[in-house]
Design a protein around this motif. Structure first.
Motif, PDB file in Angstrom:
ATOM      1  N   SER A  69     -26.714 -85.660  78.849  1.00 25.42           N
ATOM      2  CA  SER A  69     -28.050 -86.160  78.538  1.00 25.42           C
ATOM      3  C   SER A  69     -28.412 -87.458  79.251  1.00 25.42           C
ATOM      4  CB  SER A  69     -28.213 -86.370  77.015  1.00 25.42           C
ATOM      5  OG  SER A  69     -28.124 -85.144  76.334  1.00 25.42           O
ATOM      6  N   PHE A  70     -27.552 -87.964  80.128  1.00 22.34           N
ATOM      7  CA  PHE A  70     -27.822 -89.246  80.783  1.00 22.34           C
ATOM      8  C   PHE A  70     -27.759 -89.169  82.306  1.00 22.34           C
ATOM      9  CE2 PHE A  70     -26.204 -90.451  76.574  1.00 22.34           C
ATOM     10  CZ  PHE A  70     -27.233 -91.270  76.136  1.00 22.34           C
ATOM     11  N   PHE A  71     -26.760 -88.486  82.838  1.00 23.75           N
ATOM     12  CA  PHE A  71     -26.446 -88.602  84.259  1.00 23.75           C
ATOM     13  C   PHE A  71     -27.032 -87.435  85.055  1.00 23.75           C
ATOM     14  CE2 PHE A  71     -22.725 -90.224  81.816  1.00 23.75           C
ATOM     15  CZ  PHE A  71     -23.007 -91.576  81.988  1.00 23.75           C
ATOM     16  N   LYS A  72     -27.879 -87.757  86.023  1.00 23.53           N
ATOM     17  CA  LYS A  72     -28.492 -86.719  86.863  1.00 23.53           C
ATOM     18  C   LYS A  72     -27.586 -86.400  88.050  1.00 23.53           C
ATOM     19  CE  LYS A  72     -33.311 -87.771  85.742  1.00 23.53           C
ATOM     20  NZ  LYS A  72     -34.663 -88.044  86.300  1.00 23.53           N
ATOM     21  N   ILE A  73     -26.409 -85.909  87.736  1.00 27.11           N
ATOM     22  CA  ILE A  73     -25.431 -85.600  88.778  1.00 27.11           C
ATOM     23  C   ILE A  73     -25.913 -84.485  89.705  1.00 27.11           C
ATOM     24  CG2 ILE A  73     -23.054 -84.912  89.219  1.00 27.11           C
ATOM     25  CD1 ILE A  73     -23.318 -87.683  88.000  1.00 27.11           C
ATOM     26  N   PRO A  74     -26.482 -83.366  89.186  1.00 23.05           N
ATOM     27  CA  PRO A  74     -26.961 -82.321  90.105  1.00 23.05           C
ATOM     28  C   PRO A  74     -28.026 -82.830  91.076  1.00 23.05           C
ATOM     29  CG  PRO A  74     -26.779 -81.451  87.885  1.00 23.05           C
ATOM     30  CD  PRO A  74     -26.585 -82.930  87.776  1.00 23.05           C
ATOM     31  N   LEU A  75     -28.956 -83.675  90.596  1.00 23.79           N
ATOM     32  CA  LEU A  75     -29.970 -84.247  91.483  1.00 23.79           C
ATOM     33  C   LEU A  75     -29.329 -85.181  92.495  1.00 23.79           C
ATOM     34  CD1 LEU A  75     -32.923 -84.773  92.283  1.00 23.79           C
ATOM     35  CD2 LEU A  75     -32.997 -86.556  90.516  1.00 23.79           C
ATOM     36  N   GLY A  76     -28.355 -85.983  92.027  1.00 20.81           N
ATOM     37  CA  GLY A  76     -27.667 -86.887  92.950  1.00 20.81           C
ATOM     38  C   GLY A  76     -26.919 -86.137  94.031  1.00 20.81           C
ATOM     39  N   THR A  77     -26.319 -85.004  93.676  1.00 20.31           N
ATOM     40  CA  THR A  77     -25.622 -84.185  94.677  1.00 20.31           C
ATOM     41  C   THR A  77     -26.602 -83.676  95.728  1.00 20.31           C
ATOM     42  OG1 THR A  77     -24.027 -83.507  92.981  1.00 20.31           O
ATOM     43  CG2 THR A  77     -24.125 -82.186  94.984  1.00 20.31           C
ATOM     44  N   TYR A  78     -27.767 -83.226  95.267  1.00 21.25           N
ATOM     45  CA  TYR A  78     -28.801 -82.745  96.196  1.00 21.25           C
ATOM     46  C   TYR A  78     -29.268 -83.880  97.105  1.00 21.25           C
ATOM     47  CZ  TYR A  78     -32.994 -80.217  97.747  1.00 21.25           C
ATOM     48  OH  TYR A  78     -33.955 -79.582  98.506  1.00 21.25           O
ATOM     49  N   ARG A 580     -28.004 -79.419  68.715  1.00 20.23           N
ATOM     50  CA  ARG A 580     -28.449 -79.088  70.075  1.00 20.23           C
ATOM     51  C   ARG A 580     -29.592 -80.018  70.487  1.00 20.23           C
ATOM     52  NH1 ARG A 580     -25.852 -74.476  71.470  1.00 20.23           N
ATOM     53  NH2 ARG A 580     -25.115 -73.162  69.747  1.00 20.23           N
ATOM     54  N   PHE A 581     -29.385 -80.741  71.599  1.00 19.25           N
ATOM     55  CA  PHE A 581     -30.423 -81.629  72.114  1.00 19.25           C
ATOM     56  C   PHE A 581     -31.371 -80.889  73.049  1.00 19.25           C
ATOM     57  CE2 PHE A 581     -26.618 -84.329  71.393  1.00 19.25           C
ATOM     58  CZ  PHE A 581     -27.126 -85.049  70.314  1.00 19.25           C
ATOM     59  N   ASN A 653     -13.309 -84.406  64.409  1.00 13.65           N
ATOM     60  CA  ASN A 653     -13.577 -84.294  65.847  1.00 13.65           C
ATOM     61  C   ASN A 653     -15.066 -84.418  66.118  1.00 13.65           C
ATOM     62  OD1 ASN A 653     -11.549 -81.971  64.877  1.00 13.65           O
ATOM     63  ND2 ASN A 653     -10.695 -82.956  66.676  1.00 13.65           N
ATOM     64  N   ALA A 654     -15.387 -85.077  67.217  1.00  9.63           N
ATOM     65  CA  ALA A 654     -16.752 -85.115  67.740  1.00  9.63           C
ATOM     66  C   ALA A 654     -16.662 -84.800  69.232  1.00  9.63           C
ATOM     67  CB  ALA A 654     -17.390 -86.482  67.517  1.00  9.63           C
ATOM     68  N   GLU A 655     -17.401 -83.789  69.657  1.00  5.87           N
ATOM     69  CA  GLU A 655     -17.318 -83.347  71.050  1.00  5.87           C
ATOM     70  C   GLU A 655     -18.724 -83.142  71.603  1.00  5.87           C
ATOM     71  OE1 GLU A 655     -14.132 -80.684  72.603  1.00  5.87           O
ATOM     72  OE2 GLU A 655     -15.779 -79.249  72.786  1.00  5.87           O
ATOM     73  N   TYR A 656     -19.029 -83.850  72.676  1.00  9.01           N
ATOM     74  CA  TYR A 656     -20.308 -83.703  73.363  1.00  9.01           C
ATOM     75  C   TYR A 656     -20.112 -82.705  74.495  1.00  9.01           C
ATOM     76  CZ  TYR A 656     -24.975 -85.159  74.835  1.00  9.01           C
ATOM     77  OH  TYR A 656     -26.309 -85.181  75.127  1.00  9.01           O
ATOM     78  N   ARG A 657     -20.877 -81.597  74.448  1.00  8.79           N
ATOM     79  CA  ARG A 657     -20.735 -80.530  75.436  1.00  8.79           C
ATOM     80  C   ARG A 657     -21.970 -80.483  76.325  1.00  8.79           C
ATOM     81  NH1 ARG A 657     -18.631 -76.053  70.980  1.00  8.79           N
ATOM     82  NH2 ARG A 657     -16.581 -77.017  70.614  1.00  8.79           N
TER      83      ARG A 657
END
Length: 756
Positions: A69-78, A580-581, A653-657
């Motif tokens: 929900s924070f990092f625009k990794i796919p856009l950065g890769t492009y 679900r966000f 447990n807390a898991e962010y997917r």
């Protein structure tokens, strides 16, 4: 050295992520002049009755996807790519990455209209939507402002049913759903639910050709008022647009034909077909009976698929036949039902190889299985599995053999019905329970001891699909544990010396009867899963002992056939909630609590019933059986898996997917938990549960996970680091998060499926 390497690993990872994030900022080079990149979408409401996140689905255009929900990794890769697409590196980066989303005013305007209609459907008839934009450079934030206004409510609800026979049938059902004394919000969903409810009643009352399109509404409101008078209209039947309106036809079932779906014929007994088929001659057509019939045959492993067709027959005046006198003067309509059953393959053989890794000890295993899906022509499922495993055990001293071997055979016979004495046919037909009998024999040869386990059980399983509930009832579950050989080294170190720290665990290495019964219930719906289970053992034998006065052994335990029996009660509770966000990101919260108490004929729980901590589905900074109980640290590590068990377990447990790309998903997690003993054992110092101390002994771990998601199965790799280590109570290693040591604190787990 490990600390330096861990620092370097974190540093390199951080630099890589920052590099891609900075690259995402440079994605503006792909934005044409006079256009903007949609950076973020916000939905705001000026009314408390509206949850903006629930309306996000109506926004047609969203910004680029974000990891966690924070990092625009796919856009950065492009954005790392250049504009020259003749170069393979640029083409590859653009293919792997995600192209910038350009703000589209047309899509924004359509989104405003969709949001307005959605609020209208929720009862906000005067709702409006406007949009604001914030521009920074070539980035744009779209803000949808919702103005719902006051909701409309239903003041009066009435019915206008043109079909007199249907009016009589529905009369006892009409008061349901609406209360004039408590006005209800005027929503499309509530009105549609009423259409569906009435349609279902009629479909189950013989009205084969009725559908909800014969029902419509009219609404009347006074100008300036938010109160609405609603009338439900149910029209007469029209076969087509030109036909005259008539009473709706009501259908009886006439002939029911069972037809084989292939050339092999019908393989099921007639009684089994009759018990599972609810479509019967002489009854009114019922859509619910039709669906239950499909469900019943779908549960039968001998049936590959089911197809049911209805054929209308010539109608006759009911005065002639004198049937159903309440409908005199009308015509009866008949249906013939053709039930086509196609057979499944009766026999299957499969082989499944496995690779094992138990606390670092590598091994191989294989299972050969045979299934018969129709053993007694009643879709009984018979299976037999032969399994063999081999593992090379390291770190053992003083033992002749360092290998672990296991051979087992397990048979199972499942009946797709409730088998019990004095059960009526009507009850058997209404029940969707299955009955299961199992018998197994397991042979284990370890360097320390040889162990044999014989088990037999009788169980019931059934479901309530409407309430999303599932039940399991173990009526009888017997296990006989037999220890034919124990090595001299193991005896000396752990069993013979009464002053030895493991003397109390001798109980788990003697012949033992475990006769238990148990009940479990689980609920799974709408991203919530709850399971509770209780089991008890030895109570029946204890009752027989009070009558027949069984013999006692040297330890004062009552025995059956000179073998002591276990006596305990055990309770487990498991809860999972998914938040679900959006379609790519979710947060999973999980809690697992278990407690078991040995009493009567037992002072210690059987080894198989004791709790363990650590591993791929627990606190992932520890390996399996490496954590607890309490602040117990362990000794020389040779056979400490015996001591690292307990009577009480807590897992949190807390898991962010997040979805990454292609079939890859990622996760970030925090785990906490431990196990404890309920009694104080000298062999497990610091392991007893105490209310004023247990929270200080919760182990905490954090980490990242990578998942290869093929929908039908998931391969999972989780890397966990210790954060709080209860084994080090006073030293700086207690807060391992501030004093990390890669060799001591890092654990890698490979597993199949999600952890919870």
């Amino acid at each position: 050295m490990f600390r330096i390497r861990l620092f370097h690993l974190h540093f390199i990872l951080a630099i890589g992520i920052l590099g891609i994030l900075f690259a995402a900022c440079s994605a503006e080079k792909f934005v044409p002049d006079n256009e903007y990149m949609l950076d973020k979408v916000e939905i705001r409401s000026d009314a408390k009755g509206i949850n903006p996140s629930q309306l996000a689905q109506y926004v047609r255009q969203k910004g680029n996807s974000r990891w966690f929900s924070f990092f625009k990794i796919p856009l950065g890769t492009y954005a790392l790519a250049g504009k020259d697409t003749t170069k393979w590196i640029n083409r590859t980066l653009q293919k792997v990455g995600e192209e910038p989303v350009l703000y589209d005013t047309v899509q924004a305007r359509l989104s405003c209209e969709d949001l307005r209609i959605a609020m209208n459907n929720m009862g906000y008839m005067n709702a409006s939507v406007d949009i604001d934009t914030k521009v920074k450079g070539k980035k744009l934030t779209a803000i949808y402002n919702l103005h719902p206004g006051a909701p409309f409510v239903i003041k009066n609800f009435s019915y206008d049913i043109e079909d007199s026979l249907i009016a009589e049938i529905l009369k006892p059902h009409l008061p349901q759903g609406f209360d004039k004394a408590h006005p209800r919000q005027f929503t499309v969903s509530s009105l549609d639910d009423e259409r569906k409810r009435l349609t279902k009643i009629l479909n189950d009352s013989g009205y084969y050709r009725f559908n909800k399109d014969f029902i419509y509404y009219s609404a009347d409101s006074i100008r300036g008022s938010k109160e609405v008078d609603v009338t439900l209209h149910l029209t007469k039947f029209r076969a087509n647009g030109k036909a005259e309106p008539t009473l709706h036809p009501r259908y009886f079932i006439d002939k029911v034909n069972i037809i084989p779906g292939d050339s092999t014929g019908i393989h099921l007994r007639k009684s089994v077909i009759d018990d599972n088929n609810l479509i019967e001659s002489g009854k009114y057509f019922s859509a619910s009976d039709l669906q239950k019939t499909y469900n019943n045959f779908a549960r039968l492993g001998a049936v590959r698929y089911t197809n049911i067709d209805f054929r209308e027959k010539q109608t006759f005046d009911n005065i002639i036949f004198g049937r159903n006198t309440s409908l005199k003067g009308s015509q009866l309509h008949y249906l013939d039902a053709d039930i086509k059953l196609s057979n499944n393959k009766p026999h299957t053989i499969s082989f499944q190889p496995e690779g094992t890794n138990t606390a670092g000890d590598l091994g191989v295993a294989g299972a050969l299985s045979y299934q018969n899906r129709n053993l007694f022509k009643g879709s009984e499922l018979f299976s037999i599995e032969l399994r063999a495993a081999f593992e090379a055990i390291t770190g053992l001293e003083g033992y002749d053999n360092h290998n672990y071997e296991e051979y087992s055979v397990q048979t199972r016979l499942e009946f797709p019905r409730f088998l019990a004495p004095f059960v009526t046919r009507d009850f058997r037909r209404r029940s969707n329970a299955t009955s299961e009998a199992t018998v197994s024999w397991d042979l284990q040869n370890r360097p320390e001891f040889h162990r044999r386990v014989f088990s037999a059980a009788w169980k019931y399983h059934w479901m309530n699909p409407l309430k999303h509930l599932k039940y399991d009832f173990d009526v009888f579950d017997l296990s006989y544990v037999y220890m034919p050989w124990i090595s001299q080294t193991f005896k000396k170190d752990y069993l013979d010396d009464v002053s030895n720290r493991n003397a109390i665990l001798r109980y788990n290495y003697e012949d033992l009867f475990i006769m238990k019964m148990g009940f479990a219930a689980s609920y799974n719906y709408n991203d919530i899963a709850i399971r509770g289970q209780v089991e008890s053992a030895g109570n029946l034998l204890s009752g027989l002992n009070s009558i027949f006065n069984f013999k006692e052994n040297a330890d004062g335990q009552h025995t059956l056939f000179n073998i002591a029996y276990a006596q305990y009660i055990k309770f487990d509770f498991d809860f999972t909630k998914i938040i679900r966000f959006d379609e790519r990101n979710s947060l999973v919260l999980h809690g697992d609590f278990g407690i078991a108490w040995p009493f009567g004929n037992s002072k210690v729980l059987p080894f198989e019933k004791r709790y363990i901590a650590g591993g791929a589905n627990s606190v992932r900074g520890w390996s399996v059986r490496e954590l607890g109980p309490g602040k117990f640290k362990g000794y020389d590590g040779r056979i400490d898996f015996i001591n690292q068990t307990g009577d009480l377990k807590i897992d949190l447990n807390a898991e962010y997917r997040t979805h990454l790309f292609w079939k890859f998903d990622g996760a970030a997690f925090v785990d906490a938990g431990n196990i404890w003993t309920l009694r104080e054992y000298a062999e497990q110092p610091g392991g007893q549960f105490k209310f004023d101390e247990f929270y200080k002994q919760l182990a905490v771990a954090y980490g990242l996970g990578l998942r290869l998601n093929f929908d039908y199965f998931i391969l999972r790799l989780d890397a966990g680091m210790k954060a709080i280590n209860p084994s080090y109570e006073t030293s700086k290693e207690h807060f391992a998060i501030f004093h990390p040591n890669l060799g001591r604190d890092f654990k890698l787990h490979f597993a199949v499926g999600l952890p919870f």
